[in-house]
Design a protein around this motif. Structure first.
Motif, mmCIF file in Angstrom:
data_model
loop_
_atom_site.group_PDB
_atom_site.id
_atom_site.type_symbol
_atom_site.label_atom_id
_atom_site.label_comp_id
_atom_site.label_asym_id
_atom_site.label_seq_id
_atom_site.Cartn_x
_atom_site.Cartn_y
_atom_site.Cartn_z
ATOM 1 N N LYS A 171 -2.847 0.881 4.459
ATOM 2 C CA LYS A 171 -3.780 1.017 3.343
ATOM 3 C C LYS A 171 -4.540 2.337 3.374
ATOM 4 O O LYS A 171 -4.954 2.843 2.327
ATOM 5 N N PHE A 172 -4.737 2.898 4.557
ATOM 6 C CA PHE A 172 -5.569 4.094 4.671
ATOM 7 C C PHE A 172 -5.009 5.260 3.855
ATOM 8 O O PHE A 172 -5.745 5.962 3.166
ATOM 9 N N LEU B 296 -3.167 5.147 1.255
ATOM 10 C CA LEU B 296 -3.382 4.846 -0.162
ATOM 11 C C LEU B 296 -4.772 5.287 -0.601
ATOM 12 O O LEU B 296 -4.923 6.003 -1.600
ATOM 13 N N TYR B 297 -5.790 4.868 0.125
ATOM 14 C CA TYR B 297 -7.163 5.232 -0.237
ATOM 15 C C TYR B 297 -7.378 6.740 -0.156
ATOM 16 O O TYR B 297 -8.015 7.342 -1.028
ATOM 17 N N ASN B 298 -6.860 7.327 0.893
ATOM 18 C CA ASN B 298 -7.043 8.767 1.112
ATOM 19 C C ASN B 298 -6.402 9.591 -0.003
ATOM 20 O O ASN B 298 -7.024 10.510 -0.562
ATOM 21 N N ASP B 299 -5.159 9.250 -0.354
ATOM 22 C CA ASP B 299 -4.462 9.982 -1.420
ATOM 23 C C ASP B 299 -5.170 9.817 -2.762
ATOM 24 O O ASP B 299 -5.303 10.777 -3.534
ATOM 25 N N PHE B 300 -5.601 8.600 -3.036
ATOM 26 C CA PHE B 300 -6.267 8.352 -4.317
ATOM 27 C C PHE B 300 -7.548 9.182 -4.438
ATOM 28 O O PHE B 300 -7.798 9.826 -5.465
ATOM 29 N N ILE B 301 -8.348 9.174 -3.396
ATOM 30 C CA ILE B 301 -9.620 9.908 -3.440
ATOM 31 C C ILE B 301 -9.389 11.401 -3.615
ATOM 32 O O ILE B 301 -9.978 12.040 -4.504
ATOM 33 N N PRO C 206 0.820 -1.223 0.000
ATOM 34 C CA PRO C 206 0.000 0.000 0.000
ATOM 35 C C PRO C 206 0.850 1.266 0.000
ATOM 36 O O PRO C 206 0.470 2.282 -0.606
ATOM 37 N N LYS D 231 -8.829 10.446 11.999
ATOM 38 C CA LYS D 231 -8.177 9.146 11.887
ATOM 39 C C LYS D 231 -7.167 8.911 13.002
ATOM 40 O O LYS D 231 -7.181 7.864 13.667
ATOM 41 N N SER E 229 0.744 3.816 -2.948
ATOM 42 C CA SER E 229 0.373 5.183 -2.589
ATOM 43 C C SER E 229 1.410 6.180 -3.081
ATOM 44 O O SER E 229 1.078 7.230 -3.661
#
Length: 450
Positions: free
Chosen positions: A388-389, A391-396, A246, A438, A250
């Motif tokens: 993983k968090f 990764l998701y946060n940056d992508f969004i 991740p 978070k 990321s």
């Protein structure tokens, strides 16, 4: 309960790591600043060409650092738990990943330099200059990967001084060779942008040699042999990927996003490219402590979890958040105060000068958000085990909010470069709201077998 930890050792460890890593980062960025300033004094087109080529270097940097951050997180826990065999196995996985990424990217840009640079701009003169730089500098990618993997291994066991010394040697070599090869001084030929690339390549080779020499002759903590970097332990490889993929993904997404941002501004003209290069170089220079604080956090939090101290981890996280905000306020003030001074270093057009000042003013505000959310998420949350968090946060934020809004502003609504720049940097403030929730829920503290 007080938000301030009262353990002197916590502050001395965190501040020492931050200071040394920050000095290392400062000198490393001095290499880029040397290229930036000397090429800026040579020609605006050369500066713009190198700026675009260095977006590829930044993408490589983010991917290699992704592999290295996985090593630091695992390594710090192994170090805290006194499990050095696991540390060495993790280093082997990290080296293979970093080398694979650097060789692949280097081959692509060497074979297709013009095609890669045309993704950023349609200015033929800028592409031609950048291609000269890129086909030389791509040979430094492998040396960069080796150097930073070894430094990550050493950082995970709290050996950080060597990184500072290596970066200092690189800076001295690069500045001297830039002076000689860009302008044709000291009896050398005038090579312009190619001279800058040769200078940086030479510096990267030398720093790699120094780091290897230190590991072999002076390291007494890791017990790492060079052959160990090319031995893959399959169980460790799986564990490394579980923690590190991740982070690697990321960082790669972030590197691609920064390239996309440059492409948005690049299609707004050469002045916007030059201004963005100047503003971001100075920004990186004054924010070295912020990025160093994230690296120091990863070591402190990872080691504490490895020692078995979740209660301490929560207390440390609260104090660290306050330190991040303080660093952000000081950095923003510094950037705002020096912007008029540093712009005088460059021989650029009036339009580029005006845009660079506007961009630096915007960054002096958004840096407060950067100083809080970046180390909070990549330092505290990642090293706590929730990789993983981020990764998701940056992508969004980057791919679903910032880039679409910026592209619409630039190409549909035809906003000014400054307005587009605000859109591009807006996530640095928006992410703070996510980070504060978070971090303070503490659900990111996770264990894994070590």
């Amino acid at each position: 309960m007080s938000i301030w930890v009262r353990e002197k050792k916590f502050y001395t460890t965190f501040l020492w790591l931050t200071l040394i890593i920050g000095l290392q980062n400062l000198i490393s960025l001095g290499v880029n600043l040397s290229d930036n300033v000397m090429l800026g004094g040579y020609s605006q087109t050369a500066l713009s060409g190198a700026a675009l080529a260095n977006q590829i270097q930044f993408l490589l940097h983010m991917m290699v650092m992704g592999a290295c951050e996985g090593l630091v997180i695992l390594g710090a826990r192994f170090w805290g738990g006194k499990k050095l065999e696991g540390l060495r196995k993790a280093a082997g996985v990290g080296m293979v990943l970093a080398l694979g990424l650097s060789i692949t990217l280097g081959a692509v840009v060497f074979v297709f330099p013009h095609e890669v640079l045309s993704l950023f701009t349609d200015d033929a003169a800028v592409i031609a200059e950048g291609a000269q730089y890129l086909v030389i500098i791509c040979w430094s990618y492998v040396f960069f990967a080796v150097t930073n993997t070894i430094l990550a291994l050493l950082r995970s066991v709290e050996t950080v001084r060597i990184g500072f010394l290596v970066s200092l040697s690189t800076l001295c070599i690069n500045v001297l060779l830039n002076y000689a090869l860009i302008y044709g001084n000291l009896g050398f030929p005038e090579l312009g942008i190619s001279g800058s690339a040769y200078a940086t390549l030479t510096a990267r080779v030398v720093e790699c040699g120094i780091v290897i020499w230190y590991l072999v002759k002076y390291d007494r903590k890791t017990g790492m042999k060079l052959s160990g970097f090319f031995t893959i332990d399959k169980p460790m490889f799986r564990q490394y990927l579980a923690i590190g993929y991740p982070i690697l993904l990321s960082n790669s997404i972030w590197g691609l996003a920064m390239a996309a941002q440059t492409a948005v501004l690049g299609h707004m003209g050469e002045a916007a490219i030059a201004a963005n290069s100047i503003a971001n170089t100075i920004f990186q220079l004054v924010t070295v402590i912020i990025y160093a604080s994230a690296s120091a956090t990863a070591v402190c939090i990872g080691k504490t979890i490895g020692e078995g101290g979740p209660g301490k981890v929560k207390a440390y996280a609260k104090t660290l958040q306050m330190l991040y905000l303080l660093l952000g306020l000081l950095t923003g003030l510094l950037l705002f105060m020096i912007k008029d001074f540093v712009i005088e270093w460059y021989s650029i057009s009036g339009e580029a000068r005006s845009l660079a000042l506007q961009f630096m003013t915007i960054l002096s505000i958004t840096v407060i958000g950067t100083a809080y959310q970046m180390p909070a998420l990549t330092g505290i949350v990642r090293s706590g085990g929730d990789t993983k968090f981020v990764l998701y946060n940056d992508f969004i934020f980057m791919w679903l909010v910032v880039l679409p809004a910026s592209a619409l502003g630039a190409f549909v609504f035809e906003l000014s470069p400054a307005a587009v720049f605000i859109c591009l940097k807006s996530d640095q403030i928006l992410k703070c709201f996510v980070a504060v929730v978070k971090v303070n829920r503490f659900r990111w503290i996770r264990a894994f077998e070590s």
